[in-house]
Write a protein that holds these residues in place. Structure first.
Motif, PDB file in Angstrom:
ATOM      1  N   UNK A 132      10.745 -11.199  -6.144  1.00 16.42           N
ATOM      2  CA  UNK A 132      11.634 -11.897  -5.217  1.00 16.42           C
ATOM      3  C   UNK A 132      12.084 -10.977  -4.082  1.00 16.42           C
ATOM      4  N   UNK A 133      11.959 -11.486  -2.847  1.00 16.90           N
ATOM      5  CA  UNK A 133      12.436 -10.755  -1.686  1.00 16.90           C
ATOM      6  C   UNK A 133      11.524  -9.665  -1.184  1.00 16.90           C
ATOM      7  N   UNK A 134      10.375  -9.441  -1.826  1.00 13.38           N
ATOM      8  CA  UNK A 134       9.483  -8.381  -1.371  1.00 13.38           C
ATOM      9  C   UNK A 134       8.717  -8.841  -0.129  1.00 13.38           C
ATOM     10  N   UNK A 135       8.690  -8.040   0.935  1.00 11.78           N
ATOM     11  CA  UNK A 135       8.060  -8.468   2.188  1.00 11.78           C
ATOM     12  C   UNK A 135       6.542  -8.539   2.152  1.00 11.78           C
ATOM     13  N   UNK A 136       5.908  -8.047   1.087  1.00 15.76           N
ATOM     14  CA  UNK A 136       4.449  -8.108   1.001  1.00 15.76           C
ATOM     15  C   UNK A 136       3.951  -9.342   0.263  1.00 15.76           C
ATOM     16  N   UNK A 137       4.866 -10.201  -0.185  1.00 21.61           N
ATOM     17  CA  UNK A 137       4.484 -11.436  -0.879  1.00 21.61           C
ATOM     18  C   UNK A 137       4.062 -12.479   0.152  1.00 21.61           C
ATOM     19  N   UNK A 138       2.942 -13.144  -0.090  1.00 24.32           N
ATOM     20  CA  UNK A 138       2.422 -14.122   0.862  1.00 24.32           C
ATOM     21  C   UNK A 138       3.171 -15.445   0.748  1.00 24.32           C
ATOM     22  N   UNK A 139       3.209 -16.235   1.815  1.00 28.32           N
ATOM     23  CA  UNK A 139       3.891 -17.533   1.767  1.00 28.32           C
ATOM     24  C   UNK A 139       3.106 -18.541   0.938  1.00 28.32           C
ATOM     25  N   UNK A 187      -2.898   5.988   1.026  1.00 24.89           N
ATOM     26  CA  UNK A 187      -4.157   5.650   1.683  1.00 24.89           C
ATOM     27  C   UNK A 187      -4.009   4.583   2.754  1.00 24.89           C
ATOM     28  N   UNK A 188      -2.795   4.452   3.323  1.00 18.91           N
ATOM     29  CA  UNK A 188      -2.585   3.441   4.374  1.00 18.91           C
ATOM     30  C   UNK A 188      -3.576   3.610   5.523  1.00 18.91           C
ATOM     31  N   UNK A 189      -3.902   4.860   5.840  1.00 18.03           N
ATOM     32  CA  UNK A 189      -4.806   5.103   6.962  1.00 18.03           C
ATOM     33  C   UNK A 189      -6.196   4.527   6.712  1.00 18.03           C
ATOM     34  N   UNK A 190      -6.616   4.505   5.445  1.00 19.10           N
ATOM     35  CA  UNK A 190      -7.924   3.939   5.115  1.00 19.10           C
ATOM     36  C   UNK A 190      -7.881   2.409   5.193  1.00 19.10           C
ATOM     37  N   UNK A 191      -6.770   1.847   4.738  1.00 20.40           N
ATOM     38  CA  UNK A 191      -6.625   0.388   4.750  1.00 20.40           C
ATOM     39  C   UNK A 191      -6.520  -0.139   6.181  1.00 20.40           C
ATOM     40  N   UNK A 192      -5.803   0.566   7.032  1.00 23.48           N
ATOM     41  CA  UNK A 192      -5.622   0.110   8.422  1.00 23.48           C
ATOM     42  C   UNK A 192      -6.957  -0.003   9.151  1.00 23.48           C
ATOM     43  N   UNK A 193      -7.925   0.841   8.810  1.00 22.60           N
ATOM     44  CA  UNK A 193      -9.231   0.775   9.460  1.00 22.60           C
ATOM     45  C   UNK A 193      -9.937  -0.544   9.181  1.00 22.60           C
ATOM     46  N   UNK A 194      -9.643  -1.138   8.027  1.00 27.05           N
ATOM     47  CA  UNK A 194     -10.280  -2.397   7.641  1.00 27.05           C
ATOM     48  C   UNK A 194      -9.409  -3.603   7.967  1.00 27.05           C
ATOM     49  N   UNK A 195      -8.149  -3.359   8.260  1.00 29.89           N
ATOM     50  CA  UNK A 195      -7.196  -4.440   8.529  1.00 29.89           C
ATOM     51  C   UNK A 195      -6.585  -4.275   9.919  1.00 29.89           C
ATOM     52  N   UNK A 196      -7.460  -4.279  10.936  1.00 30.53           N
ATOM     53  CA  UNK A 196      -7.025  -4.040  12.308  1.00 30.53           C
ATOM     54  C   UNK A 196      -6.085  -5.130  12.818  1.00 30.53           C
ATOM     55  N   UNK A 197      -6.148  -6.322  12.238  1.00 25.85           N
ATOM     56  CA  UNK A 197      -5.296  -7.418  12.706  1.00 25.85           C
ATOM     57  C   UNK A 197      -3.892  -7.380  12.113  1.00 25.85           C
ATOM     58  N   UNK A 198      -3.643  -6.494  11.152  1.00 24.37           N
ATOM     59  CA  UNK A 198      -2.312  -6.405  10.535  1.00 24.37           C
ATOM     60  C   UNK A 198      -1.296  -5.933  11.567  1.00 24.37           C
ATOM     61  N   UNK A 212       1.799  -5.004  10.889  1.00 25.96           N
ATOM     62  CA  UNK A 212       2.595  -3.929  10.304  1.00 25.96           C
ATOM     63  C   UNK A 212       2.075  -3.653   8.905  1.00 25.96           C
ATOM     64  N   UNK A 213       2.616  -2.629   8.266  1.00 24.17           N
ATOM     65  CA  UNK A 213       2.114  -2.234   6.946  1.00 24.17           C
ATOM     66  C   UNK A 213       2.378  -3.284   5.870  1.00 24.17           C
ATOM     67  N   UNK A 214       3.393  -4.123   6.055  1.00 29.00           N
ATOM     68  CA  UNK A 214       3.657  -5.173   5.069  1.00 29.00           C
ATOM     69  C   UNK A 214       2.527  -6.190   5.011  1.00 29.00           C
ATOM     70  N   UNK A 265       0.853  -1.186   0.000  1.00 25.98           N
ATOM     71  CA  UNK A 265       0.000   0.000   0.000  1.00 25.98           C
ATOM     72  C   UNK A 265       0.893   1.241   0.000  1.00 25.98           C
ATOM     73  N   UNK A 266       0.813   2.013  -1.068  1.00 28.93           N
ATOM     74  CA  UNK A 266       1.667   3.185  -1.246  1.00 28.93           C
ATOM     75  C   UNK A 266       0.961   4.490  -0.871  1.00 28.93           C
TER      76      UNK A 266
END
Length: 213
Positions: A195-202, A113-124, A126-128, A110-111
């Motif tokens: 490769x190596x990006x921290x936002x990629x899911x396992x 509007x992080x503040x909008x996303x965090x409201x819906x992703x309270x369990x996250x 960190x930002x990654x 998320x580049x």
């Protein structure tokens, strides 16, 4: 020198190509979601390709239904589906009309509007983790079935669009089996990621559901 991502919208011709060309080419592009709160921008870092009626892992494998009708539409549209009775997932339709191929967006950074996303992703934690996985991505960006069929190329007022962004360098693009796909489609190496990006899911292999006795 690091340059800002290109904000030129991707034309329909970008999506009007075979899915295995479009999928890796989406990495590094910018997905724009206009919400009631404000705009959200996501750098795409992980995707999966689904190749229509010839792909056992695709929703279109057994033909057209009311649920998957958007997959058969013109390229450059959204296909949104509900899964496990809990989550939505966002796909970008590509290939020729009626080909029913599409790219599932599995993860991104998320580049804006992080503040909008965090409201819906309270369990996250960190930002990654805000959009790390297709369900998290859809939840954070307020994606639901009302966006199914949205034209990504309709202009700046469209609730969903894709900008040129900064395409991922070819040497960083990796591919392997799709997550959670079983049967004949399990071994297709059609998951692509940076490769190596921290936002990629396992990666997670398919686990058959136990039948109730």
């Amino acid at each position: 020198m690091i340059t800002d991502p290109d904000r030129t919208p991707l034309p329909r011709t970008f999506f009007d190509r075979p899915v295995l060309e479009v999928a890796p080419d989406l990495l590094g592009r910018t997905l724009v979601r206009l919400t009631e709160d404000g705009p959200i921008e996501l750098r795409i870092t992980e995707v999966e390709a689904y190749d229509g009626p010839g792909d056992p892992g695709s929703h279109a494998y057994r033909g057209k239904t009311q649920r998957n009708a958007s997959m058969f539409g013109p390229p450059g549209h959204a296909y949104v589906y509900f899964i496990y009775g809990m989550w939505f997932s966002l796909n970008l339709v590509c290939g020729q009309e009626h080909a029913a191929s599409g790219v599932l967006l599995r993860g991104g950074e998320v580049m804006r509007g992080q503040e909008f996303v965090r409201k819906r992703r309270l369990s996250a934690r960190n930002d990654n983790e805000l959009a790390k996985g297709p369900a998290r991505l859809a939840t954070g960006l307020a994606i639901d079935r009302t966006l199914d069929g949205t034209d990504l190329c309709a202009g700046p007022d469209s609730p969903l669009s894709v900008l040129h962004g900064t395409p991922a360098p070819a040497d960083l693009v990796q591919n392997g089996p799709r997550t959670g796909v079983g049967g004949e489609g399990a071994n297709h190496p059609w998951r692509f990621w940076i490769d190596g990006d921290p936002t990629v899911s396992p990666f997670r292999a398919h686990t058959p559901r136990r039948r109730r006795t």
